[in-house]
Design a protein around this motif. Structure first.
Motif, PDB file in Angstrom:
ATOM      1  N   THR A 344       8.198  15.138   0.051  1.00  0.00           N
ATOM      2  CA  THR A 344       7.893  16.271   0.932  1.00  0.00           C
ATOM      3  C   THR A 344       7.002  15.802   2.085  1.00  0.00           C
ATOM      4  OG1 THR A 344       8.021  17.813  -0.929  1.00  0.00           O
ATOM      5  CG2 THR A 344       6.870  18.572   1.048  1.00  0.00           C
ATOM      6  N   ASP A 345       7.300  16.279   3.271  1.00  0.00           N
ATOM      7  CA  ASP A 345       6.591  15.840   4.468  1.00  0.00           C
ATOM      8  C   ASP A 345       5.315  16.656   4.686  1.00  0.00           C
ATOM      9  OD1 ASP A 345       5.897  14.665   6.837  1.00  0.00           O
ATOM     10  OD2 ASP A 345       7.386  15.729   8.048  1.00  0.00           O
ATOM     11  N   ASP A 346       4.289  16.359   3.884  1.00  0.00           N
ATOM     12  CA  ASP A 346       2.971  16.966   4.104  1.00  0.00           C
ATOM     13  C   ASP A 346       1.901  15.971   3.682  1.00  0.00           C
ATOM     14  OD1 ASP A 346       2.741  17.060   1.314  1.00  0.00           O
ATOM     15  OD2 ASP A 346       3.347  19.156   1.195  1.00  0.00           O
ATOM     16  N   GLU A 347       0.661  16.282   4.017  1.00  0.00           N
ATOM     17  CA  GLU A 347      -0.443  15.343   3.810  1.00  0.00           C
ATOM     18  C   GLU A 347      -0.684  15.051   2.336  1.00  0.00           C
ATOM     19  OE1 GLU A 347      -5.179  15.005   5.031  1.00  0.00           O
ATOM     20  OE2 GLU A 347      -3.871  16.447   6.051  1.00  0.00           O
ATOM     21  N   GLN A 348      -0.585  16.068   1.493  1.00  0.00           N
ATOM     22  CA  GLN A 348      -0.850  15.891   0.065  1.00  0.00           C
ATOM     23  C   GLN A 348       0.127  14.898  -0.554  1.00  0.00           C
ATOM     24  OE1 GLN A 348      -0.297  19.469  -2.221  1.00  0.00           O
ATOM     25  NE2 GLN A 348      -0.402  18.415  -4.192  1.00  0.00           N
ATOM     26  N   HIS A 349       1.420  15.089  -0.313  1.00  0.00           N
ATOM     27  CA  HIS A 349       2.410  14.200  -0.899  1.00  0.00           C
ATOM     28  C   HIS A 349       2.392  12.821  -0.253  1.00  0.00           C
ATOM     29  CE1 HIS A 349       3.964  18.122  -2.317  1.00  0.00           C
ATOM     30  NE2 HIS A 349       4.341  17.427  -3.366  1.00  0.00           N
ATOM     31  N   GLU A 350       1.984  12.760   1.015  1.00  0.00           N
ATOM     32  CA  GLU A 350       1.855  11.455   1.671  1.00  0.00           C
ATOM     33  C   GLU A 350       0.786  10.613   0.977  1.00  0.00           C
ATOM     34  OE1 GLU A 350       0.966   9.483   6.085  1.00  0.00           O
ATOM     35  OE2 GLU A 350       0.802  11.651   5.780  1.00  0.00           O
ATOM     36  N   ARG A 351      -0.338  11.244   0.611  1.00  0.00           N
ATOM     37  CA  ARG A 351      -1.399  10.522  -0.102  1.00  0.00           C
ATOM     38  C   ARG A 351      -0.896  10.002  -1.439  1.00  0.00           C
ATOM     39  NH1 ARG A 351      -4.879  14.695   1.799  1.00  0.00           N
ATOM     40  NH2 ARG A 351      -4.653  15.781  -0.200  1.00  0.00           N
ATOM     41  N   LEU A 352      -0.154  10.848  -2.155  1.00  0.00           N
ATOM     42  CA  LEU A 352       0.376  10.421  -3.460  1.00  0.00           C
ATOM     43  C   LEU A 352       1.360   9.266  -3.283  1.00  0.00           C
ATOM     44  CD1 LEU A 352       0.997  13.864  -5.250  1.00  0.00           C
ATOM     45  CD2 LEU A 352      -0.971  12.330  -5.467  1.00  0.00           C
ATOM     46  N   ARG A 353       2.237   9.346  -2.262  1.00  0.00           N
ATOM     47  CA  ARG A 353       3.211   8.263  -2.038  1.00  0.00           C
ATOM     48  C   ARG A 353       2.500   6.965  -1.682  1.00  0.00           C
ATOM     49  NH1 ARG A 353       5.842  12.317   0.947  1.00  0.00           N
ATOM     50  NH2 ARG A 353       5.192  11.331   2.910  1.00  0.00           N
ATOM     51  N   GLU A 354       1.482   7.045  -0.822  1.00  0.00           N
ATOM     52  CA  GLU A 354       0.755   5.847  -0.422  1.00  0.00           C
ATOM     53  C   GLU A 354       0.078   5.184  -1.621  1.00  0.00           C
ATOM     54  OE1 GLU A 354      -2.919   4.502   2.553  1.00  0.00           O
ATOM     55  OE2 GLU A 354      -2.669   6.600   1.968  1.00  0.00           O
ATOM     56  N   THR A 355      -0.585   5.990  -2.439  1.00  0.00           N
ATOM     57  CA  THR A 355      -1.282   5.441  -3.609  1.00  0.00           C
ATOM     58  C   THR A 355      -0.299   4.824  -4.591  1.00  0.00           C
ATOM     59  OG1 THR A 355      -3.007   7.128  -3.374  1.00  0.00           O
ATOM     60  CG2 THR A 355      -2.865   5.978  -5.498  1.00  0.00           C
ATOM     61  N   LEU A 356       0.813   5.503  -4.837  1.00  0.00           N
ATOM     62  CA  LEU A 356       1.792   4.991  -5.796  1.00  0.00           C
ATOM     63  C   LEU A 356       2.423   3.701  -5.288  1.00  0.00           C
ATOM     64  CD1 LEU A 356       3.268   5.372  -8.437  1.00  0.00           C
ATOM     65  CD2 LEU A 356       4.913   6.868  -7.260  1.00  0.00           C
ATOM     66  N   LEU A 357       2.692   3.616  -3.989  1.00  0.00           N
ATOM     67  CA  LEU A 357       3.298   2.398  -3.438  1.00  0.00           C
ATOM     68  C   LEU A 357       2.348   1.220  -3.563  1.00  0.00           C
ATOM     69  CD1 LEU A 357       5.644   1.068  -1.985  1.00  0.00           C
ATOM     70  CD2 LEU A 357       4.675   1.834   0.196  1.00  0.00           C
ATOM     71  N   VAL A 358       1.074   1.423  -3.270  1.00  0.00           N
ATOM     72  CA  VAL A 358       0.093   0.336  -3.410  1.00  0.00           C
ATOM     73  C   VAL A 358      -0.065  -0.044  -4.882  1.00  0.00           C
ATOM     74  CG1 VAL A 358      -2.341  -0.281  -3.129  1.00  0.00           C
ATOM     75  CG2 VAL A 358      -1.137   0.951  -1.307  1.00  0.00           C
ATOM     76  N   PHE A 359      -0.061   0.934  -5.761  1.00  0.00           N
ATOM     77  CA  PHE A 359      -0.164   0.688  -7.207  1.00  0.00           C
ATOM     78  C   PHE A 359       0.988  -0.197  -7.677  1.00  0.00           C
ATOM     79  CE2 PHE A 359       1.059   2.161 -11.532  1.00  0.00           C
ATOM     80  CZ  PHE A 359      -0.047   1.697 -12.233  1.00  0.00           C
ATOM     81  N   LEU A 360       2.203   0.106  -7.222  1.00  0.00           N
ATOM     82  CA  LEU A 360       3.363  -0.697  -7.614  1.00  0.00           C
ATOM     83  C   LEU A 360       3.315  -2.084  -6.977  1.00  0.00           C
ATOM     84  CD1 LEU A 360       6.159   2.023  -7.349  1.00  0.00           C
ATOM     85  CD2 LEU A 360       5.178   1.062  -9.449  1.00  0.00           C
ATOM     86  N   ALA A 361       2.869  -2.142  -5.710  1.00  0.00           N
ATOM     87  CA  ALA A 361       2.815  -3.424  -5.001  1.00  0.00           C
ATOM     88  C   ALA A 361       1.776  -4.367  -5.586  1.00  0.00           C
ATOM     89  CB  ALA A 361       2.514  -3.188  -3.520  1.00  0.00           C
ATOM     90  N   THR A 362       0.766  -3.831  -6.270  1.00  0.00           N
ATOM     91  CA  THR A 362      -0.272  -4.670  -6.891  1.00  0.00           C
ATOM     92  C   THR A 362       0.013  -4.921  -8.369  1.00  0.00           C
ATOM     93  OG1 THR A 362      -1.599  -2.661  -7.244  1.00  0.00           O
ATOM     94  CG2 THR A 362      -2.081  -3.991  -5.289  1.00  0.00           C
ATOM     95  N   GLY A 363       1.279  -4.746  -8.750  1.00  0.00           N
ATOM     96  CA  GLY A 363       1.673  -5.062 -10.123  1.00  0.00           C
ATOM     97  C   GLY A 363       1.255  -4.034 -11.145  1.00  0.00           C
ATOM     98  N   GLY A 364       1.042  -2.790 -10.735  1.00  0.00           N
ATOM     99  CA  GLY A 364       0.642  -1.741 -11.669  1.00  0.00           C
ATOM    100  C   GLY A 364      -0.797  -1.850 -12.107  1.00  0.00           C
TER     101      GLY A 364
END
Length: 420
Positions: A344-364
């Protein structure tokens, strides 16, 4: 209080005196430029003659304005001045030199006017009023003329670049279609660019029509600035693809991309309409072609994504996405299937997507993700948990698809996101 008619008469008298010396003043201006702008004087004889004609006509026009009370904002730039601006554009002389020439000339002539005024006018109040009138009028005249000559310069520069590049563009297109390397020696000479070695391709363009109208000139400036952040072994090859887009190759001493921060600074200093994409460095003619094909794929991705897309993209970062987004509608549907409400294109979901992407990129790793995001570990855990709840399933179920979909959202933004 001074009578305006008296001031007008004084200005006209000084202008008439200087008008009789226009030939002499033209020579002085040429000598001034020889000191301050030597590249304008140390040139082809015909160009220097045109400079002198431009100076003479500008000075003559300015003196007539003051002598006869003509409105300087309605004056057209003299023909020789316009032609001289076009000639400088053809020769690649920086436009700032043209502008500086006008303001140097203005300062010199105002000094002459002041000297004449001191000789002729004994009343200090009248002298001050006369110089104030001269300064205001001179500024209005120079502002009017420089706008016209700079416009002529920019239009000629764009036209000249397109015409000069026509043969070069045809050669490059033939080279990109070719299958072998036997043609390298002949093409190198016509292009003025060495095909052996390492190449980095870039496509740089205006997303919309630029406000200032100097489209190719702006792209040239961006290209030169990007080259400043690369270990180049020579000048970049720039070929206009059309009036708003250029293909570029940088000859590299080693296979590297420019630093993201450098590219960001370049674009921050450029017109807001400018976008650029980069391929990966490649060796020889095959690398010349391959790097350009990669840039083309990313360019197609950026154009499809629209104005919300990032201003700079590289094949290294978005190559996989570029290969899968030839059908943007299908990509948007796939992202929705994978991420659900998380897309969803809003600030709340953008924060969740950013955090999850960094979490996955750092090996969980919650700890590593927290360090990269400069957040507390507990905040990362909370956001990852909220993201999983939004997904409706653990991210381990289809981790690779989730990570790829998150990257697509990060790069393309609203082009693939659902309205809130």
């Amino acid at each position: 209080m001074l009578d305006e008619a008296v001031v007008t008469e004084a200005v006209a008298r000084i202008a008439a005196g200087l008008g009789e010396r226009v030939g002499e003043l033209t020579g002085e201006m040429v000598q001034l430029y020889a000191t301050e702008l030597p590249n304008l004087v140390n040139d082809d004889e015909s160009v220097v003659s045109l400079l002198a004609a431009s100076l003479f006509q500008n000075l003559d026009t300015a003196m007539r304005i003051f002598q006869h009370g003509i409105d300087p904002t309605r004056v057209e730039a003299p023909a020789a001045a316009m032609e001289y601006a076009r000639r400088l554009a053809q020769r690649g002389t920086p436009v700032i030199d043209l502008i500086r020439a006008y303001y140097l000339g203005q300062t010199a002539i105002l000094n002459h006017a002041l000297a004449e005024g001191r000789d002729q006018i004994r009343d200090p109040d009248l002298l001050g009023a006369m110089m104030q009138r001269a300064l205001t009028g001179a500024f209005a005249f120079i502002d009017r003329v420089t706008q016209q000559v700079v416009s002529a310069y920019q239009e000629e520069r764009d036209r000249w670049l397109l015409n000069r590049s026509a043969v070069r563009a045809a050669r490059v297109r033939e080279l990109l279609k070719g299958g072998g390397g036997a043609e390298a020696a002949g093409v190198e000479t016509s292009l003025g660019y060495r095909l052996r070695g390492t190449h980095l391709a870039m496509i740089v363009w205006h997303a919309v029509e630029p406000a200032q109208g100097n489209a190719l000139g702006a792209l040239e400036s961006v290209t030169a600035a990007v080259a400043g952040g690369l270990p180049t072994s020579g000048q970049p090859l720039l070929v206009p693809a059309d009036e708003r887009c250029a293909w570029v190759w940088f000859p590299l001493e080693k296979a590297v991309l420019p630093e993201e921060e450098h590219v960001r600074r370049v674009l921050d200093s450029a017109e807001s309409t400018v976008r650029l994409v980069l391929g990966d460095p490649g060796e020889g003619i095959d690398g010349f072609r391959r790097s350009h094909r990669q840039a083309e794929r990313v360019h197609a991705l950026a154009v499809t994504a629209g104005e919300q897309c990032e201003r700079a993209l590289t094949f290294r970062d978005v190559g996989t996405i570029a290969l899968m987004t030839s059908d943007l509608a299908a990509t948007r549907s796939w992202v929705a299937d994978i991420l659900g409400p998380l897309a969803t294109d809003d600030e709340q979901h953008e924060r969740l997507r950013e955090t999850l992407l960094v979490f996955l990129a750092t090996g969980g790793s919650y700890t590593a993700a927290a360090a990269r995001l400069t957040m507390h570990k507990n905040s990362v855990q909370y956001r990852v948990r909220k993201a999983e709840e939004t997904l409706g399933r653990p991210i381990t179920d289809n981790r690779l698809d989730v990570e790829l979909a998150l990257k697509v959202c990060q790069r393309l933004g609203p082009a693939v996101l659902a309205a809130p």
